[in-house]
Design a protein around this motif. Structure first.
Motif, PDB file in Angstrom:
ATOM      1  N   ASN A  21     -31.347   5.763 -31.118  1.00 10.18           N
ATOM      2  CA  ASN A  21     -30.674   5.005 -30.061  1.00 10.18           C
ATOM      3  C   ASN A  21     -30.036   3.717 -30.566  1.00 10.18           C
ATOM      4  N   HIS A  22     -30.639   3.088 -31.538  1.00  9.90           N
ATOM      5  CA  HIS A  22     -30.177   1.750 -31.924  1.00  9.90           C
ATOM      6  C   HIS A  22     -29.696   1.660 -33.350  1.00  9.90           C
ATOM      7  N   ARG A 136     -36.803   0.696 -20.715  1.00  4.32           N
ATOM      8  CA  ARG A 136     -35.506   0.082 -20.403  1.00  4.32           C
ATOM      9  C   ARG A 136     -35.665  -1.387 -20.023  1.00  4.32           C
ATOM     10  N   SER A 138     -37.844  -3.474 -21.341  1.00  3.98           N
ATOM     11  CA  SER A 138     -38.500  -4.229 -22.423  1.00  3.98           C
ATOM     12  C   SER A 138     -39.932  -4.590 -22.068  1.00  3.98           C
ATOM     13  N   VAL A 220     -21.404  -1.147  -3.719  1.00  6.31           N
ATOM     14  CA  VAL A 220     -21.714  -0.195  -4.776  1.00  6.31           C
ATOM     15  C   VAL A 220     -23.120  -0.477  -5.294  1.00  6.31           C
ATOM     16  N   ARG A 221     -23.977   0.554  -5.288  1.00  6.29           N
ATOM     17  CA  ARG A 221     -25.372   0.369  -5.702  1.00  6.29           C
ATOM     18  C   ARG A 221     -25.547   0.360  -7.218  1.00  6.29           C
ATOM     19  N   TRP A 223     -23.722   1.677 -11.310  1.00  2.46           N
ATOM     20  CA  TRP A 223     -22.472   1.873 -12.022  1.00  2.46           C
ATOM     21  C   TRP A 223     -22.766   2.335 -13.446  1.00  2.46           C
ATOM     22  N   PRO A 224     -21.805   2.997 -14.088  1.00  3.11           N
ATOM     23  CA  PRO A 224     -22.039   3.465 -15.457  1.00  3.11           C
ATOM     24  C   PRO A 224     -22.312   2.290 -16.389  1.00  3.11           C
ATOM     25  N   GLY A 225     -23.311   2.428 -17.243  1.00  5.44           N
ATOM     26  CA  GLY A 225     -23.688   1.335 -18.134  1.00  5.44           C
ATOM     27  C   GLY A 225     -24.746   0.428 -17.533  1.00  5.44           C
ATOM     28  N   CYS A 227     -28.366   0.216 -14.656  1.00  6.04           N
ATOM     29  CA  CYS A 227     -29.748   0.706 -14.616  1.00  6.04           C
ATOM     30  C   CYS A 227     -30.072   1.512 -13.363  1.00  6.04           C
ATOM     31  N   MET A 232     -36.332   0.029 -11.328  1.00  6.35           N
ATOM     32  CA  MET A 232     -36.506  -1.400 -11.552  1.00  6.35           C
ATOM     33  C   MET A 232     -36.301  -2.135 -10.231  1.00  6.35           C
ATOM     34  N   GLY A 233     -37.061  -3.210 -10.021  1.00  5.25           N
ATOM     35  CA  GLY A 233     -36.903  -4.012  -8.814  1.00  5.25           C
ATOM     36  C   GLY A 233     -35.471  -4.484  -8.619  1.00  5.25           C
ATOM     37  N   SER A 234     -34.780  -4.700  -9.733  1.00  6.24           N
ATOM     38  CA  SER A 234     -33.425  -5.251  -9.671  1.00  6.24           C
ATOM     39  C   SER A 234     -32.419  -4.335  -8.984  1.00  6.24           C
ATOM     40  N   PRO A 238     -30.124  -6.278  -4.274  1.00  3.28           N
ATOM     41  CA  PRO A 238     -28.726  -6.312  -3.818  1.00  3.28           C
ATOM     42  C   PRO A 238     -28.450  -5.412  -2.615  1.00  3.28           C
TER      43      PRO A 238
END
Lengths: 395, 395
Positions: A21-22, A136, A138, A220-221, A223-225, A227, A232-234, A238
């Motif tokens: 991945n990295h 994802r 960390s 929009v909830r 988007w590509p790129g 999470c 996740m709470g994030s 919104p």
């Protein structure tokens, strides 16, 4: 010759995946807390709470007598899991969870079966997703089986809280937060994984009745790129204001659209399914694909697996747009739309408000709808009316 | 005739704006907590902490002796603000902040001037943004001036913590979290606004040295229809893993790109500025416009206002792509790239890694660079070397 344990193979796999991945190796602990280390502190009998009436349960308002916690620290690793009486957490005002939303959760349920036994529904699927989300975010990973065993013990201790009702269940909320008291947007050096339990009735105040959705492409909830595929709470903060706009205009949830062609993605806290007759005259069950914008729901996966096993109609994970939904509706080919999620299980949709019009969806207007068949099949598994490997007994 | 107070006019304005935005009236309290209600509890003298050495400060690791808190509840409204010794918060494990990232914050600073007076930098701008973010987050609003007065008192009480150093300052972190102990993704019925203070040195461990950025279009920070312009905690969690990838490959921050044309948006915790000679041979300072993808930084706004006042080169808020940056670099027209933010103030960029190449940016390679002029001008205001309305004395 050194013995290669399955843990070592697992470590190697994680390392290789990380390199892939990295493009470079990252040192990451894959150790875990252990169920065998679990410490249990019982609530005083005199302090046990009164249980709410199962017929009056609302989602997530009541918490049981105990909770489970386990601390992690970057220096010492995972601590011992502890079950103790439900209590407030002591959180430093500089903790990363309060500033940068370093937090993730899972939603799963325990059911009191018709035979009196208590069962979890596919907890391995929740653990898989929780560990993927931790990576994802960390946050450190752990072994899912260890957490499942801790959860089983917690549910066993609070088993009187599992409602004696087939309309209700015990909602299980594993949560994982970054606790390091330091500002600065970096991964936390300390974290807390905890589990709380809530006896719950239906998710929507309207009960199992069909819901109306608001579909407004200006919000929009995911988007590509981003999470959107992670729990996740994030992903949730919104949405709250938009959810309120939906409620204030008489809807239960938001139907999140994406792109200039207004693809359906998900509905509030549910994945979305459309059952239609396609242009070839075939019956087809459609749900948006796991393209990074969609939360990979355990109920979503279960419905797809059931439908493929039944093999009675076409089953598609593919993009579907509002234009296609409207066209099918206009041509009398739209059969049903329903949501699927742990909180609601299966939830029929009766209308979608879109571009100033309220589209009436005939989900409940024909004999033996697919959504009620799904609901009954899943419920039969959850409440032990049939024997099925997805239902995992806690004892 | 009823007297129309300015508060009533303010209420009406919010109501009208709400009607305009949603097409229906929402009932929302615009009342506020009051500085005049502030209660103060001093830390015991014997418990005051030792202050860290100003030369060894790292960002956000040390907290001062006191904090400020004020509770809100949907039934009773705002409580009284309280300043008391720094302490852990008691948070229910079901609180919305821990599950759905119902949280927002601000970042501002207090500076010990050359004349010994302590000043805040444009606190009104932070309050404006905090209230806008609270509205988007379905948290209650308040009057910014009341919070500024409370903050001034808090800073006054902990004024010995404002470093006696022009390389350092006191970072102020107002934070606002949803505390209602109930699962369910809806706006919280209770919330806590608190403020903590941290003496800080430079944000980056590398000090005020130029930074290198990683620009990978596969990671996207914000998107149209989302909350990228809000200072919500939910914007930060998804960036942490990518920030770690950047650090592990020798960069200080991520340069977030957007769209198929790889527009520059912002850099980690900074807004981004590009100073170049454009194709017409004019010197032009470019920063991406406030299109919903960009956090409206107070430093960003200040640099734009200064540059427009100087009126020595073209100042543009417009889209700028990596292709334009590369072309300007190839044609020797790229002068400087720098970040701007409260934590770093102005921070020169020395390289950007993009599409497998490390682009060397000549930010520091010519006499009297613009970024150091900006830094000096802002610092002169912050440390009281010049008199300026942006610097607000706390006494």
């Amino acid at each position: 010759m050194a013995r290669v344990t399955s843990k070592k193979v697992g470590d190697l796999f994680v390392l290789l995946k990380s390199i892939k991945n990295h493009g470079f190796a990252t040192l990451r602990s894959v150790s875990s807390f252990k169920f065998s280390d679990l410490e249990v502190k019982h609530q005083d009998l005199s302090k046990l709470q009164q249980k709410p009436d199962a017929s009056k349960l609302v989602f997530g308002k009541y918490f049981t007598d105990h909770m489970m916690e386990v601390n992690w620290d970057s220096t010492t690793g995972w601590g011992k899991p502890v079950i103790s009486p439900l209590h407030n957490l002591q959180i430093h005002p500089g903790a990363k969870v309060l500033h940068y939303a370093v937090e993730l959760f899972e939603g799963m349920k325990a059911f009191r079966g018709v035979d009196g036994n208590i069962r979890l529904f596919r907890p391995d699927c929740n653990m898989e997703r929780m560990i993927r989300t931790a990576e994802r975010s960390s946050l450190p990973t752990f072994h899912g089986n260890e957490l499942i065993e801790c959860i089983k013990r917690l549910v066993t201790m609070d088993k009187e809280w599992v409602p004696h009702s087939e309309a209700s269940s015990l909602y299980i909320r594993p949560t994982f937060i970054g606790t390091e008291p330091a500002l600065g947007v970096v991964s936390p050096s300390s974290a807390l994984l905890f589990v709380v339990l809530c006896p719950v009735g239906p998710y929507f105040a309207s009960g199992q009745k069909p819901v109306s959705l608001l579909a407004d492409p200006s919000y929009v909830r995911a988007w590509p790129g981003g999470c959107g595929a992670m729990k996740m709470g994030s992903n949730y903060a919104p949405t709250i204001r938009i959810q309120k706009v939906a409620e204030q205009s008489g809807h239960q949830q938001v139907l999140w659209l994406y792109g200039d062609d207004h693809q359906l993605t998900e509905a509030g806290t549910m994945n979305i399914f459309v059952f239609l007759k396609n242009k070839n005259g075939e019956k087809e069950l459609v749900t948006p694909p796991l393209n990074g914008l969609i939360l990979p729901g355990v109920t979503r996966r279960s419905l797809l697996e059931l439908a493929r096993e039944w093999n009675e109609f076409k089953v598609s994970e593919r993009d579907i747009t509002m234009a296609e939904v409207k066209e099918a509706l206009d041509e009398d080919r739209l059969l049903e739309i329903f949501g699927a999620g742990t909180a609601c299980v299966v939830c029929p949709v009766s209308s979608i408000s879109y571009e100033g019009k309220r589209l009436s969806i005939p989900t409940m207007e024909h004999a033996s709808p697919l959504n009620t068949r799904f609901l009954k099949t899943i419920n039969d598994i959850q409440y032990g009316r049939v024997d099925h490997p997805w239902a995992v007994r806690i004892d």
